[in-house]
Design a protein around this motif. Structure first.
Motif, PDB file in Angstrom:
ATOM      1  N   LEU A 249      41.675  49.696  30.954  1.00 52.40           N
ATOM      2  CA  LEU A 249      41.396  50.489  29.760  1.00 52.40           C
ATOM      3  C   LEU A 249      42.713  50.823  29.053  1.00 52.40           C
ATOM      4  CD1 LEU A 249      38.868  53.016  31.378  1.00 52.40           C
ATOM      5  CD2 LEU A 249      38.343  50.841  30.252  1.00 52.40           C
ATOM      6  N   GLN A 250      42.606  51.422  27.879  1.00 47.99           N
ATOM      7  CA  GLN A 250      43.748  51.919  27.112  1.00 47.99           C
ATOM      8  C   GLN A 250      44.824  50.847  26.921  1.00 47.99           C
ATOM      9  OE1 GLN A 250      45.171  55.723  28.539  1.00 47.99           O
ATOM     10  NE2 GLN A 250      43.097  56.450  28.992  1.00 47.99           N
ATOM     11  N   GLY A 251      44.385  49.708  26.410  1.00 43.15           N
ATOM     12  CA  GLY A 251      45.337  48.655  26.108  1.00 43.15           C
ATOM     13  C   GLY A 251      45.959  47.996  27.326  1.00 43.15           C
ATOM     14  N   GLY A 252      45.268  48.068  28.450  1.00 50.29           N
ATOM     15  CA  GLY A 252      45.753  47.417  29.658  1.00 50.29           C
ATOM     16  C   GLY A 252      46.650  48.273  30.524  1.00 50.29           C
ATOM     17  N   THR A 253      46.676  49.572  30.292  1.00 50.91           N
ATOM     18  CA  THR A 253      47.590  50.441  31.042  1.00 50.91           C
ATOM     19  C   THR A 253      46.910  51.245  32.143  1.00 50.91           C
ATOM     20  OG1 THR A 253      47.325  52.258  29.461  1.00 50.91           O
ATOM     21  CG2 THR A 253      49.089  50.672  29.027  1.00 50.91           C
ATOM     22  N   VAL A 254      45.592  51.329  32.110  1.00 49.50           N
ATOM     23  CA  VAL A 254      44.858  52.169  33.069  1.00 49.50           C
ATOM     24  C   VAL A 254      43.743  51.353  33.716  1.00 49.50           C
ATOM     25  CG1 VAL A 254      43.415  54.224  33.356  1.00 49.50           C
ATOM     26  CG2 VAL A 254      45.331  54.258  31.746  1.00 49.50           C
ATOM     27  N   PRO A 255      43.643  51.327  35.044  1.00 47.71           N
ATOM     28  CA  PRO A 255      42.539  50.614  35.690  1.00 47.71           C
ATOM     29  C   PRO A 255      41.198  51.191  35.269  1.00 47.71           C
ATOM     30  CG  PRO A 255      44.255  51.138  37.289  1.00 47.71           C
ATOM     31  CD  PRO A 255      44.587  51.894  36.030  1.00 47.71           C
ATOM     32  N   GLY A 256      40.244  50.309  34.943  1.00 49.15           N
ATOM     33  CA  GLY A 256      38.906  50.747  34.607  1.00 49.15           C
ATOM     34  C   GLY A 256      38.143  51.173  35.853  1.00 49.15           C
ATOM     35  N   PRO A 257      36.898  51.614  35.706  1.00 52.92           N
ATOM     36  CA  PRO A 257      36.148  52.160  36.847  1.00 52.92           C
ATOM     37  C   PRO A 257      35.936  51.168  37.989  1.00 52.92           C
ATOM     38  CG  PRO A 257      34.748  51.896  34.900  1.00 52.92           C
ATOM     39  CD  PRO A 257      36.142  51.722  34.442  1.00 52.92           C
ATOM     40  N   LEU A 258      35.637  49.903  37.684  1.00 59.03           N
ATOM     41  CA  LEU A 258      35.431  48.919  38.750  1.00 59.03           C
ATOM     42  C   LEU A 258      36.734  48.633  39.481  1.00 59.03           C
ATOM     43  CD1 LEU A 258      33.381  46.986  40.111  1.00 59.03           C
ATOM     44  CD2 LEU A 258      34.129  45.224  38.487  1.00 59.03           C
ATOM     45  N   LEU A 259      37.812  48.483  38.726  1.00 55.27           N
ATOM     46  CA  LEU A 259      39.110  48.215  39.335  1.00 55.27           C
ATOM     47  C   LEU A 259      39.585  49.403  40.153  1.00 55.27           C
ATOM     48  CD1 LEU A 259      41.504  46.385  39.763  1.00 55.27           C
ATOM     49  CD2 LEU A 259      42.369  47.043  37.502  1.00 55.27           C
ATOM     50  N   SER A 260      39.345  50.607  39.670  1.00 55.29           N
ATOM     51  CA  SER A 260      39.715  51.806  40.431  1.00 55.29           C
ATOM     52  C   SER A 260      38.992  51.840  41.765  1.00 55.29           C
ATOM     53  CB  SER A 260      39.394  53.068  39.629  1.00 55.29           C
ATOM     54  OG  SER A 260      40.202  53.164  38.470  1.00 55.29           O
ATOM     55  N   LYS A 261      37.715  51.471  41.750  1.00 55.99           N
ATOM     56  CA  LYS A 261      36.929  51.440  42.986  1.00 55.99           C
ATOM     57  C   LYS A 261      37.490  50.398  43.949  1.00 55.99           C
ATOM     58  CE  LYS A 261      32.181  50.755  44.650  1.00 55.99           C
ATOM     59  NZ  LYS A 261      30.787  50.399  44.248  1.00 55.99           N
ATOM     60  N   ALA A 262      37.879  49.237  43.426  1.00 54.23           N
ATOM     61  CA  ALA A 262      38.438  48.179  44.271  1.00 54.23           C
ATOM     62  C   ALA A 262      39.784  48.601  44.862  1.00 54.23           C
ATOM     63  CB  ALA A 262      38.596  46.893  43.458  1.00 54.23           C
ATOM     64  N   LEU A 263      40.608  49.265  44.063  1.00 51.42           N
ATOM     65  CA  LEU A 263      41.893  49.748  44.564  1.00 51.42           C
ATOM     66  C   LEU A 263      41.691  50.807  45.647  1.00 51.42           C
ATOM     67  CD1 LEU A 263      43.795  49.973  41.170  1.00 51.42           C
ATOM     68  CD2 LEU A 263      44.368  48.441  43.061  1.00 51.42           C
TER      69      LEU A 263
END
Length: 369
Positions: free
Chosen positions: A129-143
């Motif tokens: 999100l935010q122009g590629g600077t913040v992991p989105g919800p799915l990526l946050s879950k994977a991390l």
């Protein structure tokens, strides 16, 4: 993303004994059986290799292979996590046989990769999100999943008495591009290759297709049926002269210039790019550097890919937690992932200069501070 563990070699397991250098037990888990290449030329580089195929069909309730759903990818990674836990516990990856705790062992995580590439999965939006600077919800879950898995490794090491004598290294083979979804252009490469082949055969009646093999993700690599410089130049000229149709993050039609490429290398230019000899039969006849955001894929199944030359592909995290490190610090010196291998050898008390790559390229170990 990869997690590697480097434990000390027991007394007598390294150095010279009776004129023969011995090495520690080695284990690794990865996504394809082809990773048996880690055995090296001797075929004896690994004592325990576990490589469940990630492109095999996942069981119900999933559809398709393990990469089509992030929950499936996490389940798949979980098998490899358990393999590493078994190895920490003094068993082989299956947990059914007693084995030495490896001196070098670890695994590859795929959950972060699919969370970066899937538009949506499990009701969550993929990518950044935010122009590629913040992991989105799915990526946050994977991390979070990877973080919890590494936590299991640390707990197991503590329980086995190896927490103070094991170095943990976290890094990645590659990133994914684009991180900024607004720059995405998905381009079906099949139309480009079909057009190139048709133009070649029109100019050379009776000839076979010019493109014999291709690997195109966010880069273009073509191996041609005619390996002459003239044929490579023909392909380069075609790619540079033709636009390509694609679609953006929302699926709207979008056209890119020069086949979606910012730079095309042909024949000997490719050899020079890779730093090899023109007599080397392995390099592609065409190497195309993709424009920012271009991903060669059909349909709308991906929002990112890897393999290219962009910063999104090549800039990856690197965390080293050493057995003797008591204070966290950030090393600002520029480093490369190639430095991980000689660092592991040095950590084990082995000679990094025994690695051919170190001999050829002069690769240094990672800086200590």
């Amino acid at each position: 993303m990869q997690a590697g563990l480097s434990a000390p070699v027991p007394e007598g397991e390294h150095g010279l004994r009776g004129g023969e250098e011995r090495r520690p037990h080695h284990a690794w888990s990865d996504k394809h059986p082809a990773y048996e290449i880690l055995n090296g030329p001797s075929g004896k580089g690994l004592d325990d290799l576990f490589t469940p195929e990630i492109n095999s069909i996942a069981p119900a309730p999933f559809n398709g292979d393990w990469t089509k759903d992030n929950a499936a990818t996490q389940q798949y990674d979980g098998y490899k996590v358990q393999a590493v836990l078994n190895e920490i516990d003094g068993k082989d990856h299956s947990g059914t046989k007693t084995a030495a705790v490896p001196g070098i062992f670890g695994m590859n995580f795929q959950a972060v990769s699919t969370a970066q590439k899937l538009p949506t999965s499990d009701g969550l939006t993929g990518g950044y999100l935010q122009g590629g600077t913040v992991p989105g919800p799915l990526l946050s879950k994977a991390l979070d999943f990877v973080n919890a898995s590494v936590g299991k490794f640390e707990s197991a090491l503590a329980a086995s008495g190896h927490a103070k004598d094991t170095t943990v290294i976290l890094s990645a083979k590659h990133g994914q591009s684009p991180m900024d979804a607004s720059t995405l252009t998905r381009v079906p490469d099949s139309a480009i290759i079909d057009g190139l082949n048709a133009t070649w055969k029109s100019a050379h009646p009776g000839s076979a297709d010019l493109v014999a093999f291709s690997t195109d993700d966010d880069i273009m690599q073509l191996w041609l049926s005619d390996h002459s410089q003239a044929a490579a130049q023909f392909a380069k000229d075609y790619l540079a002269a033709h636009p390509a149709a694609g679609n953006d993050i929302n699926g709207a039609a979008k056209t890119v210039t020069t086949s979606g490429l910012s730079k095309v290398y042909a024949g000997s230019e490719v050899a020079n790019y890779f730093g090899t000899q023109t007599s080397d039969a392995r390099y592609p006849d065409i190497l195309g550097i993709a424009q920012t955001g271009v991903v060669y894929t059909g349909g709308k199944a991906k929002i990112a890919e890897h393999g290219g030359a962009s910063a999104d592909d090549r800039d990856v995290p690197l965390v080293v937690s050493g057995a003797n490190d008591e204070h966290a610090r950030t090393v600002t010196t520029a480093v490369e992932t190639t430095q991980i291998a000689p660092t592991i050898l040095k950590t084990l008390g082995l000679d990094p200069n025994k690695l051919q790559a170190v001999q050829i390229e002069g690769t240094k170990t990672l800086p200590q501070r």
